[in-house]
Motif scaffolding. Structure first.
Motif, PDB file in Angstrom:
ATOM      1  N   GLY A   1      64.790  53.257  69.940  1.00 23.93           N
ATOM      2  CA  GLY A   1      63.915  52.173  69.783  1.00 23.93           C
ATOM      3  C   GLY A   1      62.750  52.391  68.839  1.00 23.93           C
ATOM      4  O   GLY A   1      62.096  51.181  68.616  1.00 23.93           O
ATOM      5  N   GLY A   2      62.443  53.527  68.115  1.00 26.29           N
ATOM      6  CA  GLY A   2      61.504  53.472  66.977  1.00 26.29           C
ATOM      7  C   GLY A   2      61.884  52.751  66.140  1.00 26.29           C
ATOM      8  O   GLY A   2      62.807  52.550  65.472  1.00 26.29           O
ATOM      9  N   GLU A   3      60.882  52.120  65.473  1.00 28.05           N
ATOM     10  CA  GLU A   3      61.167  51.037  64.406  1.00 28.05           C
ATOM     11  C   GLU A   3      60.514  51.819  62.848  1.00 28.05           C
ATOM     12  O   GLU A   3      61.342  51.753  62.137  1.00 28.05           O
ATOM     13  CB  GLU A   3      60.284  49.611  64.563  1.00 28.05           C
ATOM     14  CG  GLU A   3      60.882  48.896  65.998  1.00 28.05           C
ATOM     15  CD  GLU A   3      59.761  47.779  66.093  1.00 28.05           C
ATOM     16  OE1 GLU A   3      58.761  47.562  65.372  1.00 28.05           O
ATOM     17  OE2 GLU A   3      60.177  46.988  67.125  1.00 28.05           O
ATOM     18  N   ASN A   4      59.372  52.079  62.748  1.00 23.15           N
ATOM     19  CA  ASN A   4      58.830  52.543  61.456  1.00 23.15           C
ATOM     20  C   ASN A   4      58.448  54.042  61.957  1.00 23.15           C
ATOM     21  O   ASN A   4      57.567  54.584  62.436  1.00 23.15           O
ATOM     22  CB  ASN A   4      57.667  51.974  60.990  1.00 23.15           C
ATOM     23  CG  ASN A   4      58.053  50.683  60.538  1.00 23.15           C
ATOM     24  OD1 ASN A   4      59.105  50.397  59.831  1.00 23.15           O
ATOM     25  ND2 ASN A   4      57.073  49.630  60.503  1.00 23.15           N
ATOM     26  N   ILE A   5      59.554  54.993  61.640  1.00 18.11           N
ATOM     27  CA  ILE A   5      59.401  56.433  61.933  1.00 18.11           C
ATOM     28  C   ILE A   5      59.549  57.367  60.733  1.00 18.11           C
ATOM     29  O   ILE A   5      60.272  57.472  59.657  1.00 18.11           O
ATOM     30  CB  ILE A   5      60.556  56.833  63.138  1.00 18.11           C
ATOM     31  CG1 ILE A   5      60.738  56.126  64.111  1.00 18.11           C
ATOM     32  CG2 ILE A   5      60.427  58.320  63.359  1.00 18.11           C
ATOM     33  CD1 ILE A   5      59.588  55.905  64.852  1.00 18.11           C
ATOM     34  N   TYR A   6      58.238  57.877  60.288  1.00 21.94           N
ATOM     35  CA  TYR A   6      58.036  58.938  59.343  1.00 21.94           C
ATOM     36  C   TYR A   6      57.699  60.076  59.584  1.00 21.94           C
ATOM     37  O   TYR A   6      56.666  60.121  60.525  1.00 21.94           O
ATOM     38  CB  TYR A   6      57.264  58.083  58.193  1.00 21.94           C
ATOM     39  CG  TYR A   6      57.604  56.803  57.553  1.00 21.94           C
ATOM     40  CD1 TYR A   6      58.558  56.836  56.528  1.00 21.94           C
ATOM     41  CD2 TYR A   6      57.194  55.634  58.160  1.00 21.94           C
ATOM     42  CE1 TYR A   6      58.887  55.560  55.653  1.00 21.94           C
ATOM     43  CE2 TYR A   6      57.838  54.415  57.552  1.00 21.94           C
ATOM     44  CZ  TYR A   6      58.567  54.548  56.503  1.00 21.94           C
ATOM     45  OH  TYR A   6      58.960  53.157  56.004  1.00 21.94           O
ATOM     46  N   GLY A   7      57.839  61.171  58.955  1.00 22.19           N
ATOM     47  CA  GLY A   7      57.615  62.530  59.109  1.00 22.19           C
ATOM     48  C   GLY A   7      56.044  62.901  58.073  1.00 22.19           C
ATOM     49  O   GLY A   7      56.185  61.938  57.090  1.00 22.19           O
TER      50      GLY A   7
ATOM     51  N   ASN B   1      57.755  65.292  75.429  1.00 22.75           N
ATOM     52  CA  ASN B   1      58.855  64.449  75.108  1.00 22.75           C
ATOM     53  C   ASN B   1      58.629  63.364  74.003  1.00 22.75           C
ATOM     54  O   ASN B   1      57.697  62.610  74.212  1.00 22.75           O
ATOM     55  CB  ASN B   1      58.940  63.612  76.670  1.00 22.75           C
ATOM     56  CG  ASN B   1      60.693  62.677  76.243  1.00 22.75           C
ATOM     57  OD1 ASN B   1      61.020  62.734  75.167  1.00 22.75           O
ATOM     58  ND2 ASN B   1      61.037  62.290  77.592  1.00 22.75           N
ATOM     59  N   PRO B   2      59.239  63.656  72.901  1.00 24.51           N
ATOM     60  CA  PRO B   2      58.937  62.557  71.855  1.00 24.51           C
ATOM     61  C   PRO B   2      59.255  61.021  72.252  1.00 24.51           C
ATOM     62  O   PRO B   2      58.359  60.313  71.577  1.00 24.51           O
ATOM     63  CB  PRO B   2      60.137  63.074  70.763  1.00 24.51           C
ATOM     64  CG  PRO B   2      60.694  64.416  71.177  1.00 24.51           C
ATOM     65  CD  PRO B   2      60.503  64.554  72.627  1.00 24.51           C
TER      66      PRO B   2
ATOM     67  N   THR C   1      62.921  65.428  66.387  1.00 26.66           N
ATOM     68  CA  THR C   1      62.074  64.530  66.982  1.00 26.66           C
ATOM     69  C   THR C   1      62.167  63.271  66.206  1.00 26.66           C
ATOM     70  O   THR C   1      62.233  62.064  66.961  1.00 26.66           O
ATOM     71  CB  THR C   1      60.439  64.862  66.513  1.00 26.66           C
ATOM     72  OG1 THR C   1      60.280  66.107  67.082  1.00 26.66           O
ATOM     73  CG2 THR C   1      59.524  63.842  67.067  1.00 26.66           C
ATOM     74  N   LYS C   2      62.365  62.855  64.868  1.00 21.54           N
ATOM     75  CA  LYS C   2      62.544  61.787  64.369  1.00 21.54           C
ATOM     76  C   LYS C   2      64.002  61.212  64.591  1.00 21.54           C
ATOM     77  O   LYS C   2      64.055  60.026  64.792  1.00 21.54           O
ATOM     78  CB  LYS C   2      62.719  61.650  62.616  1.00 21.54           C
ATOM     79  CG  LYS C   2      61.316  62.188  62.107  1.00 21.54           C
ATOM     80  CD  LYS C   2      61.319  61.984  60.695  1.00 21.54           C
ATOM     81  CE  LYS C   2      61.628  63.134  60.021  1.00 21.54           C
ATOM     82  NZ  LYS C   2      61.406  63.245  58.271  1.00 21.54           N
ATOM     83  N   ARG C   3      65.021  61.822  64.788  1.00 17.05           N
ATOM     84  CA  ARG C   3      66.281  61.485  65.359  1.00 17.05           C
ATOM     85  C   ARG C   3      66.149  60.930  66.646  1.00 17.05           C
ATOM     86  O   ARG C   3      66.660  59.559  66.955  1.00 17.05           O
ATOM     87  CB  ARG C   3      67.249  62.425  65.458  1.00 17.05           C
ATOM     88  CG  ARG C   3      68.720  62.172  66.231  1.00 17.05           C
ATOM     89  CD  ARG C   3      69.770  63.234  66.043  1.00 17.05           C
ATOM     90  NE  ARG C   3      69.188  64.399  66.441  1.00 17.05           N
ATOM     91  CZ  ARG C   3      69.200  64.449  68.102  1.00 17.05           C
ATOM     92  NH1 ARG C   3      69.645  63.228  68.954  1.00 17.05           N
ATOM     93  NH2 ARG C   3      68.770  65.385  68.772  1.00 17.05           N
ATOM     94  N   LEU C   4      65.247  61.337  67.581  1.00 12.60           N
ATOM     95  CA  LEU C   4      65.182  61.012  69.167  1.00 12.60           C
ATOM     96  C   LEU C   4      64.548  59.546  69.154  1.00 12.60           C
ATOM     97  O   LEU C   4      64.820  58.503  69.781  1.00 12.60           O
ATOM     98  CB  LEU C   4      64.258  61.995  69.737  1.00 12.60           C
ATOM     99  CG  LEU C   4      65.440  63.224  70.380  1.00 12.60           C
ATOM    100  CD1 LEU C   4      64.659  63.808  70.950  1.00 12.60           C
ATOM    101  CD2 LEU C   4      66.555  62.671  71.221  1.00 12.60           C
TER     102      LEU C   4
ATOM    103  N   VAL D   1      55.791  61.539  62.651  1.00 11.85           N
ATOM    104  CA  VAL D   1      55.968  62.860  63.245  1.00 11.85           C
ATOM    105  C   VAL D   1      55.274  64.024  62.651  1.00 11.85           C
ATOM    106  O   VAL D   1      55.624  64.049  61.547  1.00 11.85           O
ATOM    107  CB  VAL D   1      57.557  62.861  63.083  1.00 11.85           C
ATOM    108  CG1 VAL D   1      58.098  64.121  63.533  1.00 11.85           C
ATOM    109  CG2 VAL D   1      58.244  61.769  63.784  1.00 11.85           C
ATOM    110  N   CYS D   2      54.637  64.796  63.058  1.00  8.47           N
ATOM    111  CA  CYS D   2      53.718  65.553  62.388  1.00  8.47           C
ATOM    112  C   CYS D   2      54.271  67.254  62.696  1.00  8.47           C
ATOM    113  O   CYS D   2      53.725  68.067  62.132  1.00  8.47           O
ATOM    114  CB  CYS D   2      52.421  65.717  62.854  1.00  8.47           C
ATOM    115  SG  CYS D   2      51.739  64.142  62.526  1.00  8.47           S
ATOM    116  N   ASP D   3      55.274  67.232  63.277  1.00 15.04           N
ATOM    117  CA  ASP D   3      55.869  68.711  63.722  1.00 15.04           C
ATOM    118  C   ASP D   3      56.582  69.150  62.487  1.00 15.04           C
ATOM    119  O   ASP D   3      57.008  68.325  61.685  1.00 15.04           O
ATOM    120  CB  ASP D   3      56.617  68.820  65.056  1.00 15.04           C
ATOM    121  CG  ASP D   3      57.859  67.746  65.396  1.00 15.04           C
ATOM    122  OD1 ASP D   3      57.610  66.655  64.522  1.00 15.04           O
ATOM    123  OD2 ASP D   3      58.855  68.097  65.822  1.00 15.04           O
TER     124      ASP D   3
END
Length: 396
Positions: free
Chosen positions: A213-219, A183-184, A205-208, A196-198
């Motif tokens: 509540g994710g603040e700094n989300i990068y793939g 579960n992301p 994953t990034k959207r969820l 996000v490494c997938d």
């Protein structure tokens, strides 16, 4: 004379490619030289497939862990970073993990289980059943995982990837906590700063994470999208599709591939009068039924190809025609009926029973998989694959 051979695939040997080499000239010269020595004729609709590694090497598209670390430091302000859903690979992820770990205080490494995205298993799914663990709802700590499953070793590499990744992080004095969840959103209980490494599921994953509540989300596709201190980069895929070059250096997925394939097609036309199709290929899109590994660790099979490789096959199943539609015919009469049917087949057979059992995949995925299996990833030394007769029909 009756034709008795259909599609022919040749792996072509080339010089060792170095940074700055003219990959277009080398590819064309290699094909023409092979045709003369091996006595085959270049024809319209032949296919030249070039491994992505050749293009990236010629571009000098490399980066080291300092470049990765600097880009990550510029994107994250917190001391703890979540690293979610990496694949289990010494070639694909270990060096990237060194760059991530180099300048952060703590990493929460969240691994999917029973396997990673491309099928590398941490534990057998039947073992999960026997332990009463549901990988879709249950989150495990490292201690809980070890208590249930002990130390597990990859069947091909004999590596315990949990211990291996943990040891890489420890090399840099970075604290590490490992958890297991599919579960992301689980990672957000530990940190709001996430890499996000997938690969193929990264957008979800990034959207969820952003929606919850994710603040700094990068793939990985957001890191090294531009040059850091003169490093290589890929503006579209970032670190995705990269391979280990050394312990501290990676080769990135090639960029600007479309001019390469277009120029090769044009130069072949100039030198031979024939219009061939050209593509750059990476991993093939196929699954090993024994190891359960889905080969495609690159973001796409082909980052660039000429227009003639657009679309999907439109083919009929000869077995169906012989067993059903023309079941009352035999010999030359059967052959003639099938040949006539193929010549008059519809351009799209998606809803037609005669196409059942054929493969409705993109041409570039099919040809890229064929090329990847032909060239291999070892020491064959054939990074260019030349394919003839791929578009031929039973009637020609």
């Amino acid at each position: 004379m009756e034709r008795v051979v259909g599609t022919v695939i040749r792996g072509l040997r080339t010089p060792i490619i170095e940074e700055g080499d003219n990959i277009v000239n080398i590819a064309v010269d290699s094909v023409i030289k092979a045709s003369k020595i091996e006595n085959f004729t270049i024809q319209d609709k032949d296919i030249i497939a070039i491994t992505e590694s050749l293009v990236a090497r010629a571009q000098g598209n490399y980066a080291d862990i300092d470049d990765i670390a600097k880009d990550i430091k510029g994107k994250f302000s917190g001391e703890t970073i979540g690293v979610v859903f990496p694949i289990l690979s010494r070639n694909r992820f270990a060096t990237i993990l060194r760059g991530i770990a180099k300048d952060v205080k703590k990493i929460v490494l969240m691994l999917s289980y029973p396997s990673d995205e491309v099928g590398n298993h941490l534990v057998d799914i039947d073992t999960l059943d026997s332990k009463g663990i549901n990988p879709w709802t249950d989150t495990l700590s490292e201690d809980e995982f070890r208590e249930c499953f002990g130390y597990t070793f990859h069947p091909f590499t004999n590596v315990d990837y949990i211990e291996y990744y943990k040891s890489i992080i420890a090399e840099y004095g970075t604290n590490c906590e490992i958890i297991f969840s599919n579960n992301p959103k689980t990672i957000l209980d530990y940190t709001k700063n996430v890499i996000v490494c997938d690969i193929h599921t990264r957008f979800r994953t990034k959207r969820l994470l952003k929606e919850n509540g994710g603040e700094n989300i990068y793939g990985l596709d957001d890191i090294l999208t531009s040059s850091i201190n003169g490093s290589g980069y890929n503006e579209k895929y970032g670190l995705l599709g990269s391979n280990k070059s050394t312990e501290n250096k990676i080769k990135l997925f090639p960029r600007d591939c479309q001019p390469v394939v277009d120029n090769i097609q044009e130069l072949i036309k100039e030198k031979t009068g024939k219009t061939v199709e050209v593509m750059v290929y990476g991993d093939g899109a196929f699954k090993d039924p024994v190891g359960k590994i889905w080969e495609l660790a690159d973001p796409v099979v082909s980052p660039a190809y000429t227009p003639g490789l657009e679309g999907t096959p439109s083919e009929v199943k000869l077995k169906y025609l012989a067993d059903d539609k023309f079941a009352d015919l035999q010999g030359d009469e059967l052959k003639s009926a099938i040949s006539k049917y193929i010549e008059n087949k519809e351009s799209s057979l998606a809803e037609n029973a005669t196409s059942l059992g054929t493969t409705p995949r993109k041409l570039t995925d099919l040809i890229g998989s064929l090329s990847d299996l032909t060239s291999g990833s070892g020491d064959k030394g054939t990074p260019i694959v030349y394919i003839q007769g791929y578009f031929d029909k039973y009637t020609k």
